[in-house]
Design a protein around this motif. Structure first.
Motif, PDB file in Angstrom:
ATOM      1  N   GLY A  41      -9.939  -1.872   0.448  1.00  0.00           N
ATOM      2  CA  GLY A  41     -11.070  -1.019   0.806  1.00  0.00           C
ATOM      3  C   GLY A  41     -11.491  -1.178   2.253  1.00  0.00           C
ATOM      4  O   GLY A  41     -11.863  -0.193   2.911  1.00  0.00           O
ATOM      5  N   VAL A  42     -11.438  -2.397   2.759  1.00  0.00           N
ATOM      6  CA  VAL A  42     -11.793  -2.625   4.165  1.00  0.00           C
ATOM      7  C   VAL A  42     -10.797  -1.922   5.084  1.00  0.00           C
ATOM      8  O   VAL A  42     -11.176  -1.217   6.028  1.00  0.00           O
ATOM      9  CB  VAL A  42     -11.842  -4.131   4.489  1.00  0.00           C
ATOM     10  N   TYR A  43      -9.506  -2.113   4.784  1.00  0.00           N
ATOM     11  CA  TYR A  43      -8.486  -1.465   5.616  1.00  0.00           C
ATOM     12  C   TYR A  43      -8.576   0.062   5.528  1.00  0.00           C
ATOM     13  O   TYR A  43      -8.325   0.767   6.512  1.00  0.00           O
ATOM     14  CB  TYR A  43      -7.091  -1.939   5.216  1.00  0.00           C
ATOM     15  N   LEU A  44      -8.965   0.564   4.345  1.00  0.00           N
ATOM     16  CA  LEU A  44      -9.139   2.011   4.191  1.00  0.00           C
ATOM     17  C   LEU A  44     -10.271   2.506   5.081  1.00  0.00           C
ATOM     18  O   LEU A  44     -10.147   3.523   5.763  1.00  0.00           O
ATOM     19  CB  LEU A  44      -9.428   2.339   2.727  1.00  0.00           C
ATOM     20  N   LEU A  45     -11.384   1.769   5.103  1.00  0.00           N
ATOM     21  CA  LEU A  45     -12.510   2.137   5.966  1.00  0.00           C
ATOM     22  C   LEU A  45     -12.120   2.103   7.444  1.00  0.00           C
ATOM     23  O   LEU A  45     -12.622   2.889   8.247  1.00  0.00           O
ATOM     24  CB  LEU A  45     -13.690   1.186   5.724  1.00  0.00           C
ATOM     25  N   LEU A  46     -11.225   1.191   7.780  1.00  0.00           N
ATOM     26  CA  LEU A  46     -10.783   1.062   9.172  1.00  0.00           C
ATOM     27  C   LEU A  46      -9.705   2.089   9.536  1.00  0.00           C
ATOM     28  O   LEU A  46      -9.272   2.138  10.683  1.00  0.00           O
ATOM     29  CB  LEU A  46     -10.240  -0.358   9.415  1.00  0.00           C
ATOM     30  N   GLY A  47      -9.278   2.871   8.550  1.00  0.00           N
ATOM     31  CA  GLY A  47      -8.245   3.866   8.806  1.00  0.00           C
ATOM     32  C   GLY A  47      -6.848   3.291   8.895  1.00  0.00           C
ATOM     33  O   GLY A  47      -5.922   3.978   9.340  1.00  0.00           O
ATOM     34  N   ARG A  48      -6.688   2.049   8.442  1.00  0.00           N
ATOM     35  CA  ARG A  48      -5.369   1.403   8.461  1.00  0.00           C
ATOM     36  C   ARG A  48      -4.743   1.608   7.070  1.00  0.00           C
ATOM     37  O   ARG A  48      -4.676   0.714   6.242  1.00  0.00           O
ATOM     38  CB  ARG A  48      -5.521  -0.069   8.836  1.00  0.00           C
ATOM     39  N   PHE A  49      -4.285   2.835   6.855  1.00  0.00           N
ATOM     40  CA  PHE A  49      -3.919   3.284   5.518  1.00  0.00           C
ATOM     41  C   PHE A  49      -2.701   2.566   4.936  1.00  0.00           C
ATOM     42  O   PHE A  49      -2.671   2.286   3.736  1.00  0.00           O
ATOM     43  CB  PHE A  49      -3.671   4.797   5.538  1.00  0.00           C
ATOM     44  N   ALA A  50      -1.719   2.277   5.761  1.00  0.00           N
ATOM     45  CA  ALA A  50      -0.519   1.612   5.256  1.00  0.00           C
ATOM     46  C   ALA A  50      -0.848   0.208   4.756  1.00  0.00           C
ATOM     47  O   ALA A  50      -0.355  -0.229   3.705  1.00  0.00           O
ATOM     48  CB  ALA A  50       0.551   1.557   6.342  1.00  0.00           C
ATOM     49  N   GLU A  51      -1.692  -0.516   5.512  1.00  0.00           N
ATOM     50  CA  GLU A  51      -2.090  -1.857   5.088  1.00  0.00           C
ATOM     51  C   GLU A  51      -2.941  -1.809   3.818  1.00  0.00           C
ATOM     52  O   GLU A  51      -2.773  -2.615   2.902  1.00  0.00           O
ATOM     53  CB  GLU A  51      -2.863  -2.550   6.210  1.00  0.00           C
ATOM     54  N   ALA A  52      -3.839  -0.835   3.770  1.00  0.00           N
ATOM     55  CA  ALA A  52      -4.665  -0.662   2.575  1.00  0.00           C
ATOM     56  C   ALA A  52      -3.783  -0.381   1.361  1.00  0.00           C
ATOM     57  O   ALA A  52      -3.990  -0.941   0.278  1.00  0.00           O
ATOM     58  CB  ALA A  52      -5.657   0.478   2.781  1.00  0.00           C
ATOM     59  N   LEU A  53      -2.804   0.479   1.553  1.00  0.00           N
ATOM     60  CA  LEU A  53      -1.915   0.867   0.453  1.00  0.00           C
ATOM     61  C   LEU A  53      -1.196  -0.336  -0.139  1.00  0.00           C
ATOM     62  O   LEU A  53      -1.075  -0.465  -1.367  1.00  0.00           O
ATOM     63  CB  LEU A  53      -0.899   1.893   0.953  1.00  0.00           C
ATOM     64  N   SER A  54      -0.754  -1.253   0.711  1.00  0.00           N
ATOM     65  CA  SER A  54      -0.016  -2.422   0.212  1.00  0.00           C
ATOM     66  C   SER A  54      -0.889  -3.291  -0.689  1.00  0.00           C
ATOM     67  O   SER A  54      -0.424  -3.819  -1.708  1.00  0.00           O
ATOM     68  CB  SER A  54       0.527  -3.246   1.378  1.00  0.00           C
ATOM     69  N   TYR A  55      -2.168  -3.428  -0.350  1.00  0.00           N
ATOM     70  CA  TYR A  55      -3.073  -4.228  -1.179  1.00  0.00           C
ATOM     71  C   TYR A  55      -3.418  -3.506  -2.482  1.00  0.00           C
ATOM     72  O   TYR A  55      -3.494  -4.126  -3.548  1.00  0.00           O
ATOM     73  CB  TYR A  55      -4.359  -4.557  -0.405  1.00  0.00           C
ATOM     74  N   TYR A  56      -3.618  -2.197  -2.397  1.00  0.00           N
ATOM     75  CA  TYR A  56      -3.921  -1.443  -3.617  1.00  0.00           C
ATOM     76  C   TYR A  56      -2.736  -1.456  -4.581  1.00  0.00           C
ATOM     77  O   TYR A  56      -2.915  -1.509  -5.811  1.00  0.00           O
ATOM     78  CB  TYR A  56      -4.279  -0.001  -3.270  1.00  0.00           C
ATOM     79  N   GLU A  57      -1.531  -1.403  -4.049  1.00  0.00           N
ATOM     80  CA  GLU A  57      -0.344  -1.435  -4.913  1.00  0.00           C
ATOM     81  C   GLU A  57      -0.222  -2.783  -5.622  1.00  0.00           C
ATOM     82  O   GLU A  57       0.165  -2.849  -6.795  1.00  0.00           O
ATOM     83  CB  GLU A  57       0.904  -1.121  -4.090  1.00  0.00           C
ATOM     84  N   LYS A  58      -0.574  -3.868  -4.918  1.00  0.00           N
ATOM     85  CA  LYS A  58      -0.568  -5.195  -5.556  1.00  0.00           C
ATOM     86  C   LYS A  58      -1.626  -5.259  -6.656  1.00  0.00           C
ATOM     87  O   LYS A  58      -1.394  -5.830  -7.725  1.00  0.00           O
ATOM     88  CB  LYS A  58      -0.837  -6.276  -4.506  1.00  0.00           C
ATOM     89  N   ALA A  59      -2.791  -4.673  -6.373  1.00  0.00           N
ATOM     90  CA  ALA A  59      -3.859  -4.655  -7.369  1.00  0.00           C
ATOM     91  C   ALA A  59      -3.428  -3.862  -8.594  1.00  0.00           C
ATOM     92  O   ALA A  59      -3.679  -4.274  -9.744  1.00  0.00           O
ATOM     93  CB  ALA A  59      -5.117  -4.053  -6.768  1.00  0.00           C
ATOM     94  N   LEU A  60      -2.766  -2.717  -8.381  1.00  0.00           N
ATOM     95  CA  LEU A  60      -2.313  -1.882  -9.498  1.00  0.00           C
ATOM     96  C   LEU A  60      -1.280  -2.614 -10.345  1.00  0.00           C
ATOM     97  O   LEU A  60      -1.284  -2.497 -11.581  1.00  0.00           O
ATOM     98  CB  LEU A  60      -1.724  -0.571  -8.964  1.00  0.00           C
ATOM     99  N   GLU A  61      -0.421  -3.359  -9.708  1.00  0.00           N
ATOM    100  CA  GLU A  61       0.598  -4.123 -10.451  1.00  0.00           C
ATOM    101  C   GLU A  61      -0.063  -5.089 -11.437  1.00  0.00           C
ATOM    102  O   GLU A  61       0.344  -5.196 -12.597  1.00  0.00           O
ATOM    103  CB  GLU A  61       1.488  -4.891  -9.465  1.00  0.00           C
ATOM    104  N   ILE A  62      -1.099  -5.783 -10.976  1.00  0.00           N
ATOM    105  CA  ILE A  62      -1.813  -6.717 -11.861  1.00  0.00           C
ATOM    106  C   ILE A  62      -2.544  -5.944 -12.957  1.00  0.00           C
ATOM    107  O   ILE A  62      -2.517  -6.338 -14.130  1.00  0.00           O
ATOM    108  CB  ILE A  62      -2.816  -7.566 -11.048  1.00  0.00           C
ATOM    109  N   SER A  63      -3.179  -4.843 -12.591  1.00  0.00           N
ATOM    110  CA  SER A  63      -3.915  -4.043 -13.569  1.00  0.00           C
ATOM    111  C   SER A  63      -3.001  -3.538 -14.673  1.00  0.00           C
ATOM    112  O   SER A  63      -3.374  -3.514 -15.853  1.00  0.00           O
ATOM    113  CB  SER A  63      -4.594  -2.849 -12.871  1.00  0.00           C
ATOM    114  N   LYS A  64      -1.793  -3.124 -14.299  1.00  0.00           N
ATOM    115  CA  LYS A  64      -0.826  -2.657 -15.299  1.00  0.00           C
ATOM    116  C   LYS A  64      -0.374  -3.796 -16.206  1.00  0.00           C
ATOM    117  O   LYS A  64      -0.259  -3.626 -17.428  1.00  0.00           O
ATOM    118  CB  LYS A  64       0.387  -2.032 -14.595  1.00  0.00           C
ATOM    119  N   GLN A  65      -0.115  -4.955 -15.617  1.00  0.00           N
ATOM    120  CA  GLN A  65       0.319  -6.110 -16.405  1.00  0.00           C
ATOM    121  C   GLN A  65      -0.721  -6.485 -17.450  1.00  0.00           C
ATOM    122  O   GLN A  65      -0.391  -6.845 -18.582  1.00  0.00           O
ATOM    123  CB  GLN A  65       0.587  -7.303 -15.488  1.00  0.00           C
TER     124      GLN A  65
END
Length: 309
Positions: free
Chosen positions: A89-113
């Motif tokens: 969320g912080v990286y998203l606010l900063l407009g650093r979308f690629a970095e934000a995406l990598s953290y969200y994808e890690k979060a989604l992996e755990i959520s799915k598990q």
């Protein structure tokens, strides 16, 4: 700790961030004395959210990473997933979308598990926001659909409406304005039913922006004015300021310079009074832009310099 948490929330809601942080610090000491890493992590996570609201993102990122360190070696996937999402969320606010995406994808992996449907909905929606920032609109739309469907399964009506708004934004990017309006209207209807005034006025503002794209200045003005009035009713400072700026922009488009300046001046005064320095800077930049449009370049430079400082 429970009493301190109540005091934190009260001061946070009232915008007294200094007091909120002080109570958070007292909670942290208690959690450390108890040796409770989950409690300490939760407190630090919430403290970071206060820092986020104050735009102190460097501090937030450092503290979120401390939370991840606290969670190492303990079985608390929900906390790890939430923290990864907060960093994203912080990286998203900063407009650093690629970095934000990598953290969200890690979060989604755990959520799915863990089959955490509410978290999966949040993660898909956040991923969609990143993809939208990266210009991958069609892929973003698919993730918005996933977020909406999962939120519906979990009975989270407010989240359904939120991601409908996100999808509407993506549809605007695709030039599908009529369909976007339908999603905004659906979200607005839900917010009215569940009595979510802040979200309602934000949706009205978004619809106003869309009406501008459609060339319907009258509807845009109606939406911005209604959104501003609702913000005043509930005392939402940022809602008042953002709609004052939008109304000023509308007047500037029509070359009604004096009216535009009046709206910008109101936005400047309100944002300074409420401590919203980002909005204050935006207001000054808008005034500078007006001066530039009218050939007053020295005045424009002065306002811009003040905004940057």
């Amino acid at each position: 700790v429970k009493i301190l948490k109540v005091l934190v929330l009260l001061n946070w809601d009232q915008g007294d961030y200094t007091a909120a942080k002080e109570y958070f610090s007292q909670c942290t000491v208690i959690a450390q004395d108890l040796g409770d890493k989950i409690l300490a992590g939760a407190i630090l996570n919430n403290l970071c959210l206060v820092n986020d609201e104050q735009c102190d993102y460097r501090t937030s990122l450092n503290q979120y990473r401390q939370v991840l360190e606290l969670y190492k070696g303990i079985d608390f996937p929900r906390g790890e997933s939430d923290t990864l999402g907060n960093i994203g969320g912080v990286y998203l606010l900063l407009g650093r979308f690629a970095e934000a995406l990598s953290y969200y994808e890690k979060a989604l992996e755990i959520s799915k598990q863990q089959q955490m449907i509410p978290s999966m909905s949040q993660d898909h929606g956040d991923i969609a926001m990143c993809l939208l920032g990266l210009g991958q609109t069609e892929l973003a739309l698919r993730h918005f659909d996933e977020a909406i469907n999962l939120a519906g399964q979990a009975g989270m009506r407010q989240d359904v409406a939120y991601w409908q708004r996100g999808k509407a934004t993506a549809l605007v990017r695709s030039g599908k304005y009529d369909l976007a309006l339908e999603y905004y209207r659906d979200a607005l209807e839900t917010y009215a039913e569940i009595e979510a005034p802040a979200e309602s006025l934000e949706t009205l503002h978004d619809m106003g922006r869309l009406y501008l794209l459609l060339g319907d200045s009258a509807s845009a003005e109606t939406n911005f004015t209604e959104a501003m009035n609702r913000a005043k009713e509930i005392g939402l400072a940022r809602g008042i300021t953002s709609n004052l700026l939008a109304l000023g922009d509308l007047q500037a488009r029509q070359q009604a310079w004096q009216k535009a300046a009046e709206f910008y001046q109101q936005a400047s005064e309100r944002s300074l009074e409420s401590g919203e320095m980002i909005w204050f800077g935006e207001s000054l930049l808008r005034v500078g832009g007006l001066h530039q449009l009218q050939g007053r370049y020295d005045l424009a430079a002065g306002e811009t310099q003040q905004a940057l400082s």
